[in-house]
Design a protein around this motif. Structure first.
Motif, PDB file in Angstrom:
ATOM      1  N   TYR A  77      45.046  47.197  39.466  1.00 33.54           N
ATOM      2  CA  TYR A  77      46.719  47.747  39.127  1.00 33.54           C
ATOM      3  C   TYR A  77      47.022  46.162  37.900  1.00 33.54           C
ATOM      4  O   TYR A  77      47.119  46.661  36.946  1.00 33.54           O
ATOM      5  CB  TYR A  77      47.560  48.207  39.591  1.00 33.54           C
ATOM      6  N   ARG A  78      47.189  45.607  38.701  1.00 30.73           N
ATOM      7  CA  ARG A  78      47.759  43.461  38.616  1.00 30.73           C
ATOM      8  C   ARG A  78      47.050  43.660  36.970  1.00 30.73           C
ATOM      9  O   ARG A  78      46.848  42.898  36.437  1.00 30.73           O
ATOM     10  CB  ARG A  78      48.450  42.804  39.628  1.00 30.73           C
ATOM     11  N   SER A  79      45.264  43.151  37.778  1.00 30.41           N
ATOM     12  CA  SER A  79      44.700  42.991  35.641  1.00 30.41           C
ATOM     13  C   SER A  79      44.831  43.322  35.194  1.00 30.41           C
ATOM     14  O   SER A  79      44.787  42.580  34.209  1.00 30.41           O
ATOM     15  CB  SER A  79      43.557  42.411  37.154  1.00 30.41           C
ATOM     16  N   LEU A  80      45.288  44.666  35.829  1.00 27.95           N
ATOM     17  CA  LEU A  80      44.826  45.374  34.088  1.00 27.95           C
ATOM     18  C   LEU A  80      46.280  45.458  33.172  1.00 27.95           C
ATOM     19  O   LEU A  80      46.588  45.446  32.249  1.00 27.95           O
ATOM     20  CB  LEU A  80      45.098  47.207  34.357  1.00 27.95           C
ATOM     21  N   VAL A  81      47.469  45.810  34.811  1.00 29.52           N
ATOM     22  CA  VAL A  81      48.855  45.322  33.257  1.00 29.52           C
ATOM     23  C   VAL A  81      48.475  43.781  32.815  1.00 29.52           C
ATOM     24  O   VAL A  81      49.474  43.807  31.760  1.00 29.52           O
ATOM     25  CB  VAL A  81      50.555  45.615  34.278  1.00 29.52           C
ATOM     26  N   ILE A  82      48.286  42.835  33.710  1.00 28.57           N
ATOM     27  CA  ILE A  82      48.170  41.630  32.385  1.00 28.57           C
ATOM     28  C   ILE A  82      47.750  42.038  30.916  1.00 28.57           C
ATOM     29  O   ILE A  82      47.888  41.304  30.158  1.00 28.57           O
ATOM     30  CB  ILE A  82      47.737  40.980  33.797  1.00 28.57           C
ATOM     31  N   ARG A  83      46.043  42.222  31.087  1.00 29.34           N
ATOM     32  CA  ARG A  83      45.536  42.583  30.134  1.00 29.34           C
ATOM     33  C   ARG A  83      46.438  43.572  29.405  1.00 29.34           C
ATOM     34  O   ARG A  83      46.307  43.028  27.928  1.00 29.34           O
ATOM     35  CB  ARG A  83      44.457  43.532  30.846  1.00 29.34           C
ATOM     36  N   GLU A  84      46.729  44.499  29.385  1.00 33.80           N
ATOM     37  CA  GLU A  84      47.968  45.290  28.675  1.00 33.80           C
ATOM     38  C   GLU A  84      48.704  44.097  28.127  1.00 33.80           C
ATOM     39  O   GLU A  84      48.652  44.447  26.687  1.00 33.80           O
ATOM     40  CB  GLU A  84      48.301  46.476  29.056  1.00 33.80           C
ATOM     41  N   VAL A 129      48.872  53.117  32.817  1.00 36.42           N
ATOM     42  CA  VAL A 129      47.500  52.548  34.726  1.00 36.42           C
ATOM     43  C   VAL A 129      48.159  53.079  35.775  1.00 36.42           C
ATOM     44  O   VAL A 129      49.195  52.221  35.974  1.00 36.42           O
ATOM     45  CB  VAL A 129      48.250  50.809  34.467  1.00 36.42           C
ATOM     46  N   SER A 130      47.448  53.442  36.223  1.00 36.36           N
ATOM     47  CA  SER A 130      47.578  54.321  37.203  1.00 36.36           C
ATOM     48  C   SER A 130      48.795  53.418  38.695  1.00 36.36           C
ATOM     49  O   SER A 130      47.246  51.742  39.138  1.00 36.36           O
ATOM     50  CB  SER A 130      46.923  55.420  37.866  1.00 36.36           C
ATOM     51  N   LYS A 131      49.255  53.205  39.691  1.00 32.34           N
ATOM     52  CA  LYS A 131      49.179  52.035  40.357  1.00 32.34           C
ATOM     53  C   LYS A 131      48.237  52.045  41.908  1.00 32.34           C
ATOM     54  O   LYS A 131      48.352  50.652  42.723  1.00 32.34           O
ATOM     55  CB  LYS A 131      50.648  52.322  41.005  1.00 32.34           C
ATOM     56  N   TYR A 164      38.666  36.082  40.804  1.00 33.07           N
ATOM     57  CA  TYR A 164      37.722  37.366  41.023  1.00 33.07           C
ATOM     58  C   TYR A 164      36.981  37.015  42.766  1.00 33.07           C
ATOM     59  O   TYR A 164      37.141  37.257  43.748  1.00 33.07           O
ATOM     60  CB  TYR A 164      37.452  37.910  40.253  1.00 33.07           C
ATOM     61  N   LEU A 165      36.618  35.660  41.954  1.00 35.92           N
ATOM     62  CA  LEU A 165      35.473  35.451  43.542  1.00 35.92           C
ATOM     63  C   LEU A 165      36.479  34.386  44.272  1.00 35.92           C
ATOM     64  O   LEU A 165      35.720  33.908  45.167  1.00 35.92           O
ATOM     65  CB  LEU A 165      34.822  33.983  42.270  1.00 35.92           C
ATOM     66  N   LEU A 166      37.306  33.965  43.506  1.00 38.61           N
ATOM     67  CA  LEU A 166      38.426  33.244  44.841  1.00 38.61           C
ATOM     68  C   LEU A 166      39.253  34.486  45.844  1.00 38.61           C
ATOM     69  O   LEU A 166      39.812  34.127  46.581  1.00 38.61           O
ATOM     70  CB  LEU A 166      39.489  32.410  43.755  1.00 38.61           C
ATOM     71  N   GLY A 167      39.276  35.510  45.694  1.00 36.11           N
ATOM     72  CA  GLY A 167      40.125  36.274  46.266  1.00 36.11           C
ATOM     73  C   GLY A 167      41.130  37.312  45.877  1.00 36.11           C
ATOM     74  O   GLY A 167      41.667  37.856  46.557  1.00 36.11           O
ATOM     75  N   GLU A 168      41.689  36.650  44.409  1.00 33.72           N
ATOM     76  CA  GLU A 168      42.458  37.241  43.700  1.00 33.72           C
ATOM     77  C   GLU A 168      43.930  36.673  44.468  1.00 33.72           C
ATOM     78  O   GLU A 168      45.090  37.440  45.029  1.00 33.72           O
ATOM     79  CB  GLU A 168      42.834  38.402  42.930  1.00 33.72           C
TER      80      GLU A 168
END
Ligand code: ATP
Ligand code: MG
Length: 246
Positions: free
Chosen positions: A10-17, A3-5, A44-48
């Protein structure tokens, strides 16, 4: 997958992986992946980001844990996957016991999750050999230990299902929930609900331990002035505001 930084998620994708990998390894259940998706949508709705009302609830939860006779952190597959080291740190500095409790419980998966927590530094993990039951839940999640969940007066339940949160309350326990959905049964039932992503919430809780450990009057005043319903309302209002703005 790499996943590209630079990716905005990015953070969400790393956690999904990470969750997908630990699902393959048998630590995270498939329905755990779906539950994470529901959490992500609310994040997402809370602004992460950690909102001020979540930060307040995090301090109040720590105050309750420090005031407790027998505080305990209940760990499921998702929590063990997402922030095991942070759970261990929090359990050491409070100090609080750790007990694993799984919705989809098999001896094999139980062993995997307990062993994972131990590999991440936990000196003692309860739950492998249940010798008690929590009333009011039909599934195997009722299985628990006398020494752990049964005796605990304050239980931190990150990412908990409504049935079990309610059963813990009926058993007379103070229930501290971490749940991104301010509308869930768990959020509504808990004594304190932290509407924040668990990997942000636990480090924030750790940060507030030092100060609260030495300040008894601050602990008591945090507890006595906290209103969970009003705090949850602020999260819902925050979501509404963001939806209207964009
Ligand atoms: P309830 O049974 O309390 O009504 P639910 O059925 O909507 O809740 P469950 O699957 O029972 O949901 O519990 C998972 C809860 O955990 C969801 O409310 C979800 O928003 C929340 N959640 C999932 N992932 C995270 C996370 N990483 N951090 C914080 N909360 C999360
Ligand atoms: Mg549920």
């Amino acid at each position: 997958m790499v996943v590209s930084k630079d990716h905005p998620r990015y953070r969400s994708l790393v956690i999904r992986e990470l969750l997908a990998e630990l699902n393959k390894a048998g630590l995270v259940s498939t329905t755990g992946l779906i539950a994470h998706g529901r959490g992500e949508a609310f994040d997402y709705l809370l602004g992460e980001t950690t909102n001020p009302n979540a930060l307040e609830a995090e301090s109040v939860a720590v105050a309750y844990m420090l005031e407790a006779k027998n505080p305990l952190i209940s760990v499921n597959g998702n929590v063990a996957a997402l922030c095991p080291r942070e759970i261990v740190s929090l359990s050491e500095i409070i100090p609080a016991k750790i007990e694993v409790n799984l919705f989809h419980r098999t001896d094999e998966r139980m062993e995997r999750v307990c062993a994972h927590m131990e590999a991440m530094g936990a000196k003692r993990v309860l739950g492998r050999n249940p010798d008690a039951k929590l009333n009011g839940i039909a599934s195997d999640r009722s299985l628990c230990t006398r020494e752990g969940i049964l005796m605990a007066d304050v239980v931190l339940v990150p990412l908990e299902d409504g049935d079990r949160a309610e059963a813990l309350l009926h058993a007379g326990k103070i229930v501290l929930a971490i749940d991104l959905n301010p509308l869930s049964r768990t959020s509504k039932a808990a004594t304190v609900t932290i509407v924040d992503e668990v990997t942000r919430a636990i480090p924030n809780m750790i940060d507030s331990v030092d100060e609260l450990k030495t300040d008894l009057s601050k602990r008591r005043s945090l507890i006595s002035t906290f209103d969970n319903k009003a705090n949850l309302k602020k999260s819902v209002q925050m979501i509404c505001k963001r939806l209207q703005k964009d």
